[in-house]
Write an enzyme that holds these catalytic residues in place. Structure first.
Site, PDB file in Angstrom:
ATOM      1  CG  ASP A   1      33.621  34.024  44.619  1.00  0.00           C
ATOM      2  OD1 ASP A   1      33.351  35.146  45.121  1.00  0.00           O
ATOM      3  OD2 ASP A   1      34.736  33.762  44.119  1.00  0.00           O
TER       4      ASP A   1
ATOM      5  CE  LYS B   1      36.894  29.747  44.209  1.00  0.00           C
ATOM      6  NZ  LYS B   1      35.962  30.841  43.972  1.00  0.00           N
TER       7      LYS B   1
ATOM      8  CG  HIS C   1      35.384  33.587  36.225  1.00  0.00           C
ATOM      9  ND1 HIS C   1      35.389  32.907  37.407  1.00  0.00           N
ATOM     10  CD2 HIS C   1      36.452  34.430  36.275  1.00  0.00           C
ATOM     11  CE1 HIS C   1      36.416  33.313  38.149  1.00  0.00           C
ATOM     12  NE2 HIS C   1      37.065  34.239  37.481  1.00  0.00           N
TER      13      HIS C   1
ATOM     14  CG  HIS D   1      40.265  26.791  40.662  1.00  0.00           C
ATOM     15  ND1 HIS D   1      39.487  26.443  39.587  1.00  0.00           N
ATOM     16  CD2 HIS D   1      39.450  27.566  41.452  1.00  0.00           C
ATOM     17  CE1 HIS D   1      38.293  26.979  39.706  1.00  0.00           C
ATOM     18  NE2 HIS D   1      38.220  27.652  40.816  1.00  0.00           N
TER      19      HIS D   1
ATOM     20  CB  SER E   1      37.632  38.397  39.653  1.00  0.00           C
ATOM     21  OG  SER E   1      37.676  37.147  40.307  1.00  0.00           O
TER      22      SER E   1
ATOM     23  CD  GLU F   1      36.606  29.515  38.387  1.00  0.00           C
ATOM     24  OE1 GLU F   1      35.724  29.075  39.151  1.00  0.00           O
ATOM     25  OE2 GLU F   1      37.501  30.297  38.758  1.00  0.00           O
TER      26      GLU F   1
ATOM     27  CE  LYS G   1      41.247  32.615  44.068  1.00  0.00           C
ATOM     28  NZ  LYS G   1      40.560  33.897  43.741  1.00  0.00           N
TER      29      LYS G   1
ATOM     30  CD  GLU H   1      34.027  31.309  41.461  1.00  0.00           C
ATOM     31  OE1 GLU H   1      34.057  30.362  42.275  1.00  0.00           O
ATOM     32  OE2 GLU H   1      35.011  31.999  41.181  1.00  0.00           O
TER      33      GLU H   1
HETATM   34  P1  PGA Z   1      40.016  34.432  39.761  1.00  0.00           P
HETATM   35  O1  PGA Z   1      38.617  33.888  40.288  1.00  0.00           O
HETATM   36  O2  PGA Z   1      40.966  33.306  39.728  1.00  0.00           O
HETATM   37  O3  PGA Z   1      39.638  34.981  38.426  1.00  0.00           O
HETATM   38  O4  PGA Z   1      40.436  35.499  40.751  1.00  0.00           O
HETATM   39  C1  PGA Z   1      38.457  32.947  41.291  1.00  0.00           C
HETATM   40  C2  PGA Z   1      37.800  33.545  42.505  1.00  0.00           C
HETATM   41  O5  PGA Z   1      37.406  34.720  42.534  1.00  0.00           O
HETATM   42  O6  PGA Z   1      37.685  32.847  43.488  1.00  0.00           O
HETATM   43 ZN    ZN Z   2      36.693  34.530  44.751  1.00  0.00          ZN
END
Ligand code: PGA
Ligand code: ZN
Length: 424
Positions: free
Chosen positions: A240, A386, A153, A363, A40, A203, A335, A162
């Site tokens: 999330d 996270k 996910h 992550h 995402s 995840e 990230k 999440e």
């Molecule tokens: P992604 O999801 O690594 O698929 O972007 C993690 C998030 O949205 O925090």
């Molecule tokens: Zn996110």
């Protein structure tokens, strides 16, 4: 000095190829890093270079990115001082020459950036968190453990991506992991008893066929209680929704629930959840293109809930500064592959901290056994990480690394706990 730089394709946690880089210094020190990958993704992320050849890897090959490392990048960084991370990263950005790292690929560049940091740490015989964070790096992060997966996910109807638990009342990182693991297993039993699937998503959290956020939050809250912990006091809830994923034509389209909400109805819904459940943090509550919604929600609940920007900032200092200036949330998700160099990722943390904002090391949904972000969480002292559920080695590898670091720090280790959710 950097002697050789070698890249290869390896397989990530979703079975897709990604870039792994080895950097070897003149003294023989090796640094190795593998690059994560999102599902995402934010629209303004640095570009992950994929081959787009449909006859190989379903178009997801990284042969071009690997070739860029082994060719152009290796040639240009050979001989550089590995200890000069900022100089290296600036050189990589300049060599690429685009604003989004689209020519060489952020996956190529990040692999070299991280592997060089690890090689430099190895050369000094220092763990990475100490090499980057200095002697004062001793704060273990509050983990946000993603135990129910939905959205992009998982293939269940849950609209929100999440549902996480944060053991705010733990005294140590290792205790937080134990609490999380216990709750994870209670939740598994509860889902099974209720006739739900206990298969896991990307995840490592369960992906039951629930439809609403309330159902997921009820299961998680009950699991916390049945394990013997107090929701809110011992363990906070974190969500999330990844709202950019279901924001279409100005509406939040809850396909699983079968409702469409206007931005203010969506914000009302979230504020209601925050008031009803012990939710301490919400990431991407509003979509990356709904800045008005972001500002409204921040004004409304920002005093009592951490609101973390992921897609909206993409770990990009420029976007973050603008968000800080205009009241878009109060926290940034970090990230490393969203921006593509270690220096720029660390700058995002620094910018957040200087503004009195929090930063959460993170992550991606596509991960590897690489544990660099665990060290980065300690090096920056950001106090929060996270990195998924209490299952799947791509997730638990980071928790295990943090437990090793806590052990190594011994009596000098500190655990952030609840205090991590606020700065100053
Ligand atoms: P992604 O999801 O690594 O698929 O972007 C993690 C998030 O949205 O925090
Ligand atoms: Zn996110």
């Amino acid at each position: 000095a950097i002697e050789t730089v070698t890249a290869r394709p390896v397989i990530d946690s979703r079975g897709n190829p990604t870039v792994e880089v080895d950097v070897v210094l003149a003294d023989g020190s090796l640094g190795r890093a593998a690059v994560p990958s999102g599902a995402s993704t934010g629209a303004r992320e640095a570009v992950e270079l994929r081959d787009a050849d449909p006859t190989r890897w379903h178009g997801k090959g990284v042969d071009r990115a690997v070739a860029h490392v082994n060719g152009e990048i290796a040639t240009s960084v050979r001989g550089r001082d590995a200890a000069d991370q900022e100089g290296l990263d600036a050189a990589l950005v300049a060599l690429d020459g685009t604003a989004t790292k689209s020519r060489l690929g952020a996956n190529a560049i990040l692999g070299v950036s991280l592997a060089t940091a690890k090689a430099a740490a190895a050369a000094h015989r220092r763990p990475l968190y100490r090499h980057l964070g200095g002697a004062g790096a001793r704060l273990l992060p509050l983990p946000m453990m993603n135990i129910v997966n939905g959205g992009a996910h998982a293939d269940n109807p849950l609209d929100y991506q999440e549902f996480m638990i944060a053991p705010v009342g733990a005294d140590t990182f290792a205790e937080a992991v134990r609490m999380g693991s216990e709750i994870f297993h209670t939740l598994r039993r509860d889902l099974l008893d209720a006739g739900h699937s206990t298969a896991v998503g990307d995840e490592g959290g369960f992906a039951p066929a629930l439809r609403t956020a309330e159902e997921a939050l009820d299961f998680v809250t009950a699991a916390i209680e049945r394990t013997g912990y107090r929701p809110g006091t011992d363990v906070g809830l974190v969500m999330d929704p990844a709202s950019s994923e279901f924001f279409r034509d100005g509406m939040y389209d809850y396909a699983g629930e079968g409702v469409r909400r206007t931005p203010s109805e969506h914000a009302d819904h979230l504020a209601g959840l925050i008031d009803t459940y012990p939710i301490v943090s919400v990431e991407d509550p509003m979509a990356e293109n709904d800045l008005d919604g972001w500002r409204e929600l921040t004004a409304r609940v920002g005093d009592r809930c951490q609101l973390t920007g992921d897609d909206v900032f993409c770990t990009n200092e420029t976007l973050l500064r603008e968000g800080i200036r205009t009241g878009v949330g109060n926290s940034v998700l970090v990230k490393v592959n969203q921006i593509g160099t270690l220096t720029e990722a660390l700058a995002a943390v620094d910018t957040a901290h200087r503004a009195g904002w929090t930063a959460v090391m993170s992550h991606r949904s596509g991960e590897t056994e690489d544990t660099t972000i665990a060290d980065l969480a300690v090096a920056t002292g950001c106090g929060q990480i996270k990195t998924g559920s209490l299952s799947r080695s791509d997730r638990t590898a980071k928790y295990n690394q943090l437990m090793r670091i806590e052990e190594e720090l011994g009596a000098s280790a500190r655990f952030a706990g609840r205090s991590a959710l606020r700065r100053a």
